[in-house]
Design a protein around this motif. Structure first.
Motif, PDB file in Angstrom:
ATOM      1  N   GLY A   2       0.828  -1.205   0.000  1.00 54.66           N
ATOM      2  CA  GLY A   2       0.000   0.000   0.000  1.00 54.66           C
ATOM      3  C   GLY A   2       0.857   1.247   0.000  1.00 54.66           C
ATOM      4  O   GLY A   2       0.579   2.224  -0.690  1.00 54.66           O
ATOM      5  N   ASN A   3       1.964   1.237   0.805  1.00 50.77           N
ATOM      6  CA  ASN A   3       2.838   2.396   0.864  1.00 50.77           C
ATOM      7  C   ASN A   3       3.522   2.646  -0.473  1.00 50.77           C
ATOM      8  O   ASN A   3       3.738   3.770  -0.885  1.00 50.77           O
ATOM      9  CB  ASN A   3       3.910   2.195   1.952  1.00 50.77           C
ATOM     10  N   MET A   4       3.888   1.542  -1.155  1.00 46.82           N
ATOM     11  CA  MET A   4       4.548   1.672  -2.449  1.00 46.82           C
ATOM     12  C   MET A   4       3.614   2.298  -3.472  1.00 46.82           C
ATOM     13  O   MET A   4       4.009   3.156  -4.263  1.00 46.82           O
ATOM     14  CB  MET A   4       5.015   0.300  -2.945  1.00 46.82           C
ATOM     15  N   SER A   5       2.326   1.893  -3.448  1.00 43.26           N
ATOM     16  CA  SER A   5       1.370   2.443  -4.409  1.00 43.26           C
ATOM     17  C   SER A   5       1.106   3.916  -4.126  1.00 43.26           C
ATOM     18  O   SER A   5       0.935   4.714  -5.050  1.00 43.26           O
ATOM     19  CB  SER A   5       0.054   1.654  -4.359  1.00 43.26           C
ATOM     20  N   THR A   6       1.067   4.278  -2.831  1.00 42.33           N
ATOM     21  CA  THR A   6       0.859   5.683  -2.465  1.00 42.33           C
ATOM     22  C   THR A   6       2.027   6.532  -2.926  1.00 42.33           C
ATOM     23  O   THR A   6       1.860   7.615  -3.484  1.00 42.33           O
ATOM     24  CB  THR A   6       0.683   5.810  -0.936  1.00 42.33           C
ATOM     25  N   THR A   7       3.260   6.009  -2.675  1.00 46.12           N
ATOM     26  CA  THR A   7       4.461   6.735  -3.096  1.00 46.12           C
ATOM     27  C   THR A   7       4.482   6.912  -4.601  1.00 46.12           C
ATOM     28  O   THR A   7       4.821   7.965  -5.133  1.00 46.12           O
ATOM     29  CB  THR A   7       5.721   5.965  -2.635  1.00 46.12           C
ATOM     30  N   LYS A   8       4.097   5.850  -5.308  1.00 46.38           N
ATOM     31  CA  LYS A   8       4.059   5.908  -6.762  1.00 46.38           C
ATOM     32  C   LYS A   8       3.075   6.968  -7.235  1.00 46.38           C
ATOM     33  O   LYS A   8       3.341   7.714  -8.189  1.00 46.38           O
ATOM     34  CB  LYS A   8       3.673   4.536  -7.313  1.00 46.38           C
ATOM     35  N   ALA A   9       1.921   7.028  -6.547  1.00 42.19           N
ATOM     36  CA  ALA A   9       0.909   8.006  -6.938  1.00 42.19           C
ATOM     37  C   ALA A   9       1.438   9.424  -6.765  1.00 42.19           C
ATOM     38  O   ALA A   9       1.231  10.301  -7.600  1.00 42.19           O
ATOM     39  CB  ALA A   9      -0.364   7.803  -6.114  1.00 42.19           C
ATOM     40  N   TRP A  10       2.113   9.677  -5.641  1.00 40.72           N
ATOM     41  CA  TRP A  10       2.652  11.007  -5.383  1.00 40.72           C
ATOM     42  C   TRP A  10       3.746  11.346  -6.401  1.00 40.72           C
ATOM     43  O   TRP A  10       3.824  12.447  -6.914  1.00 40.72           O
ATOM     44  CB  TRP A  10       3.222  11.084  -3.972  1.00 40.72           C
ATOM     45  N   ASN A  11       4.631  10.371  -6.654  1.00 41.98           N
ATOM     46  CA  ASN A  11       5.746  10.619  -7.564  1.00 41.98           C
ATOM     47  C   ASN A  11       5.277  10.846  -8.994  1.00 41.98           C
ATOM     48  O   ASN A  11       5.941  11.494  -9.788  1.00 41.98           O
ATOM     49  CB  ASN A  11       6.744   9.453  -7.522  1.00 41.98           C
ATOM     50  N   SER A  12       4.140  10.238  -9.343  1.00 43.94           N
ATOM     51  CA  SER A  12       3.653  10.350 -10.717  1.00 43.94           C
ATOM     52  C   SER A  12       2.982  11.692 -10.982  1.00 43.94           C
ATOM     53  O   SER A  12       2.614  11.979 -12.108  1.00 43.94           O
ATOM     54  CB  SER A  12       2.656   9.223 -11.021  1.00 43.94           C
ATOM     55  N   SER A  13       2.797  12.512  -9.936  1.00 46.46           N
ATOM     56  CA  SER A  13       2.182  13.812 -10.107  1.00 46.46           C
ATOM     57  C   SER A  13       3.193  14.760 -10.731  1.00 46.46           C
ATOM     58  O   SER A  13       4.085  15.261 -10.056  1.00 46.46           O
ATOM     59  CB  SER A  13       1.700  14.359  -8.755  1.00 46.46           C
ATOM     60  N   SER A  14       3.067  14.984 -12.034  1.00 45.65           N
ATOM     61  CA  SER A  14       4.027  15.826 -12.735  1.00 45.65           C
ATOM     62  C   SER A  14       3.830  17.298 -12.414  1.00 45.65           C
ATOM     63  O   SER A  14       4.726  18.110 -12.614  1.00 45.65           O
ATOM     64  CB  SER A  14       3.922  15.590 -14.245  1.00 45.65           C
ATOM     65  N   VAL A  15       2.647  17.681 -11.942  1.00 46.29           N
ATOM     66  CA  VAL A  15       2.383  19.070 -11.584  1.00 46.29           C
ATOM     67  C   VAL A  15       2.982  19.350 -10.208  1.00 46.29           C
ATOM     68  O   VAL A  15       2.648  18.691  -9.231  1.00 46.29           O
ATOM     69  CB  VAL A  15       0.864  19.351 -11.570  1.00 46.29           C
ATOM     70  N   THR A  16       3.875  20.315 -10.132  1.00 42.95           N
ATOM     71  CA  THR A  16       4.486  20.700  -8.854  1.00 42.95           C
ATOM     72  C   THR A  16       4.027  22.078  -8.403  1.00 42.95           C
ATOM     73  O   THR A  16       4.345  22.513  -7.304  1.00 42.95           O
ATOM     74  CB  THR A  16       6.022  20.709  -8.971  1.00 42.95           C
ATOM     75  N   MET A  17       3.287  22.768  -9.265  1.00 45.50           N
ATOM     76  CA  MET A  17       2.839  24.123  -8.983  1.00 45.50           C
ATOM     77  C   MET A  17       1.468  24.344  -9.609  1.00 45.50           C
ATOM     78  O   MET A  17       1.179  23.862 -10.701  1.00 45.50           O
ATOM     79  CB  MET A  17       3.829  25.134  -9.573  1.00 45.50           C
ATOM     80  N   PHE A  18       0.608  25.027  -8.872  1.00 44.77           N
ATOM     81  CA  PHE A  18      -0.696  25.402  -9.407  1.00 44.77           C
ATOM     82  C   PHE A  18      -0.744  26.916  -9.599  1.00 44.77           C
ATOM     83  O   PHE A  18      -0.073  27.668  -8.882  1.00 44.77           O
ATOM     84  CB  PHE A  18      -1.824  24.978  -8.473  1.00 44.77           C
ATOM     85  N   ILE A  19      -1.547  27.339 -10.549  1.00 41.29           N
ATOM     86  CA  ILE A  19      -1.781  28.768 -10.779  1.00 41.29           C
ATOM     87  C   ILE A  19      -3.217  29.082 -10.379  1.00 41.29           C
ATOM     88  O   ILE A  19      -4.162  28.474 -10.887  1.00 41.29           O
ATOM     89  CB  ILE A  19      -1.556  29.134 -12.258  1.00 41.29           C
ATOM     90  N   LEU A  20      -3.375  30.018  -9.442  1.00 37.85           N
ATOM     91  CA  LEU A  20      -4.698  30.426  -8.974  1.00 37.85           C
ATOM     92  C   LEU A  20      -5.154  31.643  -9.775  1.00 37.85           C
ATOM     93  O   LEU A  20      -4.536  32.712  -9.696  1.00 37.85           O
ATOM     94  CB  LEU A  20      -4.659  30.767  -7.483  1.00 37.85           C
ATOM     95  N   LEU A  21      -6.197  31.490 -10.547  1.00 39.76           N
ATOM     96  CA  LEU A  21      -6.688  32.612 -11.349  1.00 39.76           C
ATOM     97  C   LEU A  21      -7.333  33.690 -10.490  1.00 39.76           C
ATOM     98  O   LEU A  21      -7.313  34.868 -10.839  1.00 39.76           O
ATOM     99  CB  LEU A  21      -7.692  32.113 -12.389  1.00 39.76           C
ATOM    100  N   GLY A  22      -7.902  33.287  -9.371  1.00 42.19           N
ATOM    101  CA  GLY A  22      -8.553  34.264  -8.510  1.00 42.19           C
ATOM    102  C   GLY A  22      -9.684  34.966  -9.225  1.00 42.19           C
ATOM    103  O   GLY A  22     -10.572  34.340  -9.805  1.00 42.19           O
ATOM    104  N   PHE A  23      -9.621  36.303  -9.218  1.00 52.13           N
ATOM    105  CA  PHE A  23     -10.663  37.103  -9.874  1.00 52.13           C
ATOM    106  C   PHE A  23     -10.087  37.826 -11.087  1.00 52.13           C
ATOM    107  O   PHE A  23     -10.514  38.935 -11.426  1.00 52.13           O
ATOM    108  CB  PHE A  23     -11.241  38.112  -8.874  1.00 52.13           C
ATOM    109  N   ALA A  24      -9.117  37.168 -11.743  1.00 55.08           N
ATOM    110  CA  ALA A  24      -8.463  37.766 -12.909  1.00 55.08           C
ATOM    111  C   ALA A  24      -9.419  37.974 -14.076  1.00 55.08           C
ATOM    112  O   ALA A  24      -9.138  38.764 -14.976  1.00 55.08           O
ATOM    113  CB  ALA A  24      -7.296  36.888 -13.352  1.00 55.08           C
ATOM    114  N   ASP A  25     -10.558  37.261 -14.078  1.00 57.56           N
ATOM    115  CA  ASP A  25     -11.524  37.421 -15.164  1.00 57.56           C
ATOM    116  C   ASP A  25     -12.313  38.727 -15.045  1.00 57.56           C
ATOM    117  O   ASP A  25     -13.130  39.038 -15.908  1.00 57.56           O
ATOM    118  CB  ASP A  25     -12.481  36.223 -15.224  1.00 57.56           C
TER     119      ASP A  25
END
Length: 318
Positions: free
Chosen positions: A2-25
């Protein structure tokens, strides 16, 4: 395994940063929105800190009801602060970014504090039930040990539930895009970015909200059904009015919090509307924490008397 699958899931996340649009619209409203949200946040801090100070400064307010109320104010300060500072600084940022772990942390604390508040409101409903239906035994029932356990239990239950929710969401695969059309890391817009099947996460979220929020609401309704029945038996008109005033303040807070939370988190994902959801999110993340101390203090004679007493002393001193 279970720990290996969890680690794999985290490692497979290629996104390391999110952009918050907020109220830019709405670029034409940026200045107005910033001043409005800053004002709401400052009022939230001022009113809740003032309420905590008033309760601590007057020994007449060292009762179970005000003990819970001061904890509610503390939670509201923290709850609003998980969102407001980041949102306000983003008005001046060209790139409104938040790290993957920062997004997970914001979600964890925001949801944890929200669920803690639900559980604390349940404890406050029981407190009012005990005070009105069992006045002679009230002090013995709501002992310092019991009310401390209730508050600690609310925090443990809230953050444990939040940990389960955050774990089910942020172990998913995020491969891009990484643009969150929101002003903070809330559940619907984050789930929408996942490249994985979100069915399990949505089920976990639904069960958590129903278990914590639904059970809390059910217990609150049961408590107040019994309380209202007891209030009608009070012969004194003044006593009945005072009891109803106390219950009305609490029920107003319960309606605001539970109404918006159920609307946001117990809907099918197909019904999400980003524009409408931002408005609702502003209401429950910023406006409600500002309104709570106002609702309780403006309808509470003891709080108002203590406030005038403090202001009177300061006037004499100066």
């Amino acid at each position: 395994m279970g720990n290996m699958s969890t680690t794999k899931a985290w490692n497979s996340s290629s996104v390391t940063m999110f952009i918050l649009l907020g109220f830019a619209d709405h670029p034409e409203l940026q200045a107005i929105l910033f001043v409005t949200f800053l004002g709401i946040y400052l009022v939230t801090l001022a009113w809740n800190l003032a309420l905590i100070f008033l309760i601590r400064s007057d020994t007449r307010l060292h009762t179970p009801m005000y003990f819970f109320l001061s904890n509610l104010s503390f939670i509201d300060i923290c709850y609003s602060s998980t969102v407001a500072p980041k949102m306000l600084t983003d008005f001046f940022q060209e790139h409104k970014t938040i790290s993957f772990l920062g997004c997970a942390a914001q979600f964890f604390f925001f949801v944890g504090l929200g669920l803690t508040e639900c559980l604390l409101l349940t404890a406050m409903a029981y407190d009012r039930y005990a005070a009105i239906t069992l006045p002679l035994l009230y002090t013995a029932i709501m002992s310092p040990g019991l009310r401390t356990c209730m508050v600690v239990g609310a925090y443990v239950g809230g953050f444990l539930s939040s940990l389960i929710q955050a774990g089910s969401i942020f172990r998913l695969h995020f491969c891009g895009p990484n643009i969150i059309n929101h002003f903070f890391c809330d559940l619907p817009p984050v789930l929408a970015l996942s490249c994985s099947d979100t069915f399990v996460s949505q089920v976990v979220n639904f069960l958590t909200v129903v278990t914590v929020g639904g059970t809390s609401l059910f217990l609150i309704l049961i408590s107040y059904s019994c309380t209202v029945a007891a209030v009608w038996k009070i012969r004194s008109v003044e006593g009945r009015r005072k009891a109803f005033n106390t219950c009305a303040s609490h029920l107003m807070v319960v309606t605001l919090l539970f109404g918006t939370a159920l609307f946001m988190y117990l809907r099918p994902s197909a019904s999400y509307s980003l524009g409408r959801d931002k408005v609702v999110s502003v209401f429950y993340s910023l406006v409600i924490p500002m309104l709570n101390p106002l609702i309780y203090s403006l309808r509470n004679k003891d709080i108002k008397d203590t406030l005038w007493k403090v202001l009177g002393k300061k006037k004499i001193f100066f």
